[in-house]
Design an enzyme around this catalytic site. Structure first.
Site, mmCIF file in Angstrom:
data_model
loop_
_atom_site.group_PDB
_atom_site.id
_atom_site.type_symbol
_atom_site.label_atom_id
_atom_site.label_comp_id
_atom_site.label_asym_id
_atom_site.label_seq_id
_atom_site.Cartn_x
_atom_site.Cartn_y
_atom_site.Cartn_z
ATOM 1 N N CYS A 339 0.798 -1.239 0.000
ATOM 2 C CA CYS A 339 0.000 0.000 0.000
ATOM 3 C C CYS A 339 0.827 1.284 0.000
ATOM 4 O O CYS A 339 0.526 2.192 -0.769
ATOM 5 C CB CYS A 339 -0.989 0.026 1.157
ATOM 6 S SG CYS A 339 -1.270 -1.522 1.968
ATOM 7 N N ARG A 368 7.020 -10.961 5.623
ATOM 8 C CA ARG A 368 6.593 -10.765 7.006
ATOM 9 C C ARG A 368 7.259 -11.804 7.889
ATOM 10 O O ARG A 368 7.535 -12.917 7.456
ATOM 11 C CB ARG A 368 5.073 -10.863 7.122
ATOM 12 C CG ARG A 368 4.409 -9.716 6.374
ATOM 13 C CD ARG A 368 2.937 -9.641 6.626
ATOM 14 N NE ARG A 368 2.343 -8.735 5.638
ATOM 15 C CZ ARG A 368 1.053 -8.715 5.329
ATOM 16 N NH1 ARG A 368 0.232 -9.538 5.946
ATOM 17 N NH2 ARG A 368 0.591 -7.877 4.426
ATOM 18 N N GLN A 386 0.990 -11.007 -3.058
ATOM 19 C CA GLN A 386 -0.428 -10.668 -3.005
ATOM 20 C C GLN A 386 -0.910 -10.284 -4.397
ATOM 21 O O GLN A 386 -0.186 -9.648 -5.148
ATOM 22 C CB GLN A 386 -0.640 -9.477 -2.068
ATOM 23 C CG GLN A 386 -0.297 -9.767 -0.622
ATOM 24 C CD GLN A 386 -0.464 -8.532 0.243
ATOM 25 O OE1 GLN A 386 0.068 -7.475 -0.079
ATOM 26 N NE2 GLN A 386 -1.203 -8.661 1.322
ATOM 27 N N ASP A 388 -2.556 -7.873 -5.312
ATOM 28 C CA ASP A 388 -2.960 -6.674 -4.595
ATOM 29 C C ASP A 388 -3.466 -5.592 -5.548
ATOM 30 O O ASP A 388 -3.087 -5.561 -6.718
ATOM 31 C CB ASP A 388 -1.729 -6.137 -3.846
ATOM 32 C CG ASP A 388 -2.100 -5.459 -2.552
ATOM 33 O OD1 ASP A 388 -3.306 -5.309 -2.288
ATOM 34 O OD2 ASP A 388 -1.186 -5.064 -1.813
ATOM 35 N N HIS A 390 -4.984 -1.239 -5.149
ATOM 36 C CA HIS A 390 -5.484 -0.141 -4.340
ATOM 37 C C HIS A 390 -6.268 0.797 -5.227
ATOM 38 O O HIS A 390 -5.790 1.201 -6.277
ATOM 39 C CB HIS A 390 -4.328 0.563 -3.639
ATOM 40 C CG HIS A 390 -3.648 -0.336 -2.663
ATOM 41 N ND1 HIS A 390 -2.509 -1.027 -2.973
ATOM 42 C CD2 HIS A 390 -4.004 -0.704 -1.409
ATOM 43 C CE1 HIS A 390 -2.183 -1.786 -1.941
ATOM 44 N NE2 HIS A 390 -3.064 -1.615 -0.980
ATOM 45 N N LYS A 474 -13.374 -4.104 7.179
ATOM 46 C CA LYS A 474 -13.137 -4.905 5.978
ATOM 47 C C LYS A 474 -14.201 -5.968 5.783
ATOM 48 O O LYS A 474 -14.989 -6.249 6.689
ATOM 49 C CB LYS A 474 -11.767 -5.555 6.047
ATOM 50 C CG LYS A 474 -11.612 -6.463 7.250
ATOM 51 C CD LYS A 474 -10.265 -7.167 7.253
ATOM 52 C CE LYS A 474 -10.143 -8.028 8.499
ATOM 53 N NZ LYS A 474 -9.051 -8.961 8.477
ATOM 54 N N HIS A 520 -8.348 -1.249 -0.354
ATOM 55 C CA HIS A 520 -7.384 -2.337 -0.584
ATOM 56 C C HIS A 520 -8.194 -3.569 -0.961
ATOM 57 O O HIS A 520 -9.243 -3.801 -0.372
ATOM 58 C CB HIS A 520 -6.611 -2.722 0.673
ATOM 59 C CG HIS A 520 -6.047 -1.599 1.471
ATOM 60 N ND1 HIS A 520 -4.700 -1.377 1.565
ATOM 61 C CD2 HIS A 520 -6.637 -0.665 2.242
ATOM 62 C CE1 HIS A 520 -4.494 -0.340 2.371
ATOM 63 N NE2 HIS A 520 -5.649 0.105 2.790
#
Ligand SMILES: [Zn+2]
Ligand SMILES: [Zn+2]
Length: 654
Positions: A339, A368, A386, A388, A390, A474, A520
């Protein structure tokens, strides 16, 4: 009299002091037999707890998550009670309910070891105690009395817990038979509801998860209100073992791990890489239709980036330690999230309301920290990619964007035939607002947008208070796989906070500067997790469009190897993935081996086929068989693939 409100909104009056059990009885005797705990004003409590004022109530059976939790939590106490009898002087740590059962961390006296051989004896003792149907009695006590009682029992770990973690006035104990535990509850009213137990495993576990402290023995178990349910569970476990993605991943040569590369860092092998790229391409195609633009960002970011985003303060114990440059002493972090990088993409040039929504997508790899003992195949890893994206938009576009993301997620699930989908809306804990960033107003607005979007899509979603991330509420999607296990996959998250922290802005129609809203989203969650779930869902029998090898070509004897190779080249040119099995083996053996390799189609070629340009097709599992020209066969495979991927042609409705 007090007013009790049920989940469907209906209200009934009861005498003050009524219990959950009495309320269940007033509805039906069958319900009263099956109910295990109840939710009073959102808090799960025992069925015998008196209700003294107007309240909402939910009655939980074993089938409900809350019910399972109560049941398994009580079973952890039953395990401890059994261990106390079998191993005098044993000390107890923590014993919670977990997703599939419960565990207790214990320290037997005098270095006694508890092993698998002891499981039958422990199970038998637990059942013997359960048959006594002992009431589980709650008592509230002072901190001083708690210390005294547990010290007298020699329970040093319990004493440490009381001393360090608990506050006077909040401490309760629960007693059944000769066993008393320190606990907040809730529990079953008595232990007789537990009709079947299985001790499933034993492992070492550090006290408080601290490698500097004593190693305790963690005993895992599971329990059920019916013997039959235990048998079904054991059958499911056997099936799950066969479907273990770590085992199938190895057999199908999809991915590997190397101690030297590092723990929890998956390496995608050629066949797995091709499979992953097909997954990505599938999603890419849908995203393109929905107006996403892709970017590629680095795997590290300046520490300041994460100080700005707030991840450094809130996330740092789950991230790798910062990296420092040798000469300038600059600090970088392995990217724990994409992000912040995408916020910088937004900030790269002035944006106007006409540019919004701006949808930035990236198959972004993040890193992580997970404790080494918690790593598991592709589902718990230290690096993952991910799917991912945004979305930066105006506040009035949030709900619309939310609906579009839900369309994408549902298209993905339909392609994989995940038809048992559950959704959960995670909202803030209204009683503990400190741990969240952002204003009350902004939270209320985003929470409402999610609830409204679900309503509009007719999606039944469970609302969970206190489950939101620190930066926003979320919506999570859970799927049930072929053997009934639940997996968490896609997520959509509204975020009003990150754009503020990065001071992102766009020029509105009236020329004023406004802050965009960020959404997200990740339909797969991560490529690693999704692949693991797919393997376990399909047992490696991937859908035709995705599977590494679609066709195995089996020449009847060496004489037909040339023709087999010709068919392979032809199929390759048609975009069909085929391999020739030219081993010097009998045809029956070749069929059996390729069945085991989970190849969806086999084509057998011999004299007749070679002479006439034909193939004899055989479907995986000995299903349909037919002879056709190689052109017809290629067209059939491609048509089947196109049909499966129809949902990727989906276009937004507006
Ligand atoms: Zn308890
Ligand atoms: Zn994000």
């Amino acid at each position: 009299m007090i007013k009790i409100t049920f989940p469907d909104g209906s209200v009934r009056e009861y005498a003050e002091g009524v219990t959950g059990f009495q309320i269940a009885e007033s509805i039906s005797p069958a319900l009263a037999r099956n109910v295990v705990s109840c939710g009073v004003n959102g808090e799960t409590v025992e069925l015998n707890r008196p209700i003294n004022e107007d309240a909402t109530i939910a009655l939980y059976k074993f089938d409900d998550d809350e019910g399972k939790h109560t049941f398994w939590h009580t079973s952890a106490h039953l395990l401890a009670e059994a261990l106390q009898e079998l191993y005098p002087g044993i000390q107890f740590g923590f014993g919670p309910a977990v997703e599939n059962g419960f565990f207790y961390d214990v320290m037997p006296a005098n270095g006694v070891a508890i092993s698998e051989n002891d499981f039958p004896k422990i199970e038998a003792k637990m059942m013997e105690l359960a048959k006594k149907n002992e009431p589980v009695v709650r008592k509230e006590i002072s901190k001083a009395d708690a210390m005294k009682a547990f010290a007298a029992d020699g329970q040093t770990y319990k004493c440490e817990h009381i001393d360090q973690d608990l506050e006077d006035g909040t401490i309760s104990t629960y007693t059944q038979g000769a066993f008393t535990d320190l606990c907040r509850g809730p529990h079953l009213v008595s232990t007789g509801l537990i009709k079947a137990v299985k001790i499933t495993s034993v492992a070492g576990a550090f006290w408080r998860g601290d490698a500097e402290r004593e190693q305790m023995t963690r005993i895992y178990g599971i329990s059920f209100p019916k013997k039959k349910m235990l048998n079904e569970y054991l059958t499911m476990l056997e099936e799950a073992k066969k479907r273990d993605h770590r085992k199938i991943g190895k057999e199908m040569e999809l991915f590997m791990f190397s101690e030297r590369v590092g723990k929890g860092l998956p390496i995608w092998l050629p066949k797995g890489t091709e499979l992953r790229l097909r997954l990505q391409d599938m999603l890419r195609k849908i995203q393109k239709n929905f107006g996403y633009q892709e970017v590629i960002t680095p795997h590290i970011g300046g520490k300041n980036l994460y100080v700005t985003s707030g991840h450094y303060a809130h996330y740092s114990k789950d991230a790798f330690r910062p990296i420092t440059t040798p000469e300038e002493g600059e600090e970088y972090m392995l990217k724990p999230m994409n992000c912040p990088h995408h916020c910088e993409v937004f900030a790269w040039k002035p944006r106007s309301y006409k540019d919004l929504p701006l949808r930035i997508a990236e198959f972004g790899t993040v890193y992580r920290y997970e404790k080494s003992g918690e790593l598991h195949g592709l589902t718990r890893v230290r690096s993952f990619t991910q799917d991912d994206a945004h979305i930066f938009c105006r506040p009035d576009q949030v709900k619309g964007e939310f609906l579009r993301v839900m369309d994408i997620i549902q298209a993905v699930f339909s392609i994989f035939k995940f038809d048992n989908v559950e959704a959960q809306i995670s909202l803030r804990d209204p009683n503990d607002k400190v741990k969240y960033i952002g204003s009350d107003e902004v939270w209320a607005e985003s929470e409402q947008a999610i609830i409204d979007a679900c309503k509009e899509k007719g999606l039944e979603a469970k609302v969970e208070y206190g489950e939101a991330a620190f930066y926003g509420p979320k919506l999570d999607f859970m799927v049930k796989d072929a053997i009934g296990r639940r997996w968490q996959l896609g997520t959509i998250q509204v975020d009003y906070n990150l754009p503020q922290r990065f001071k992102l802005e766009y020029t509105a129609e009236d020329n004023s500067k406004q802050t965009p809203v960020m959404v997200h989203r990740a339909p797969f969650g991560s490529m690693e997790r999704f692949t693991a779930v797919l393997i376990e869902h399909t047992a490696g029998h991937f859908p035709l469009w995705l599977t590494p090898d679609q066709v195995a070509i089996l020449p009847i004897s060496e004489k037909y190897n040339d023709y087999a190779n010709e068919v392979q080249h032809f199929l390759d040119a048609q975009g069909v993935r085929a391999n020739v099995d030219d081993r010097n083996e009998k045809i029956g053996r070749k069929i059996r081996d390729n069945e085991l390799k989970r190849v969806p189609y086999m084509v057998i070629v011999g004299e007749k086929e070679a002479a006439e340009g034909l193939v004899s097709m055989r479907k995986q599992g000995g299903g349909e068989q037919a002879t056709m020209t190689k052109e017809e066969f290629a067209a059939r495979i491609n048509a089947e693939v196109a049909e499966m991927l129809k949902a990727t042609n989906l276009k937004p409705r507006d």
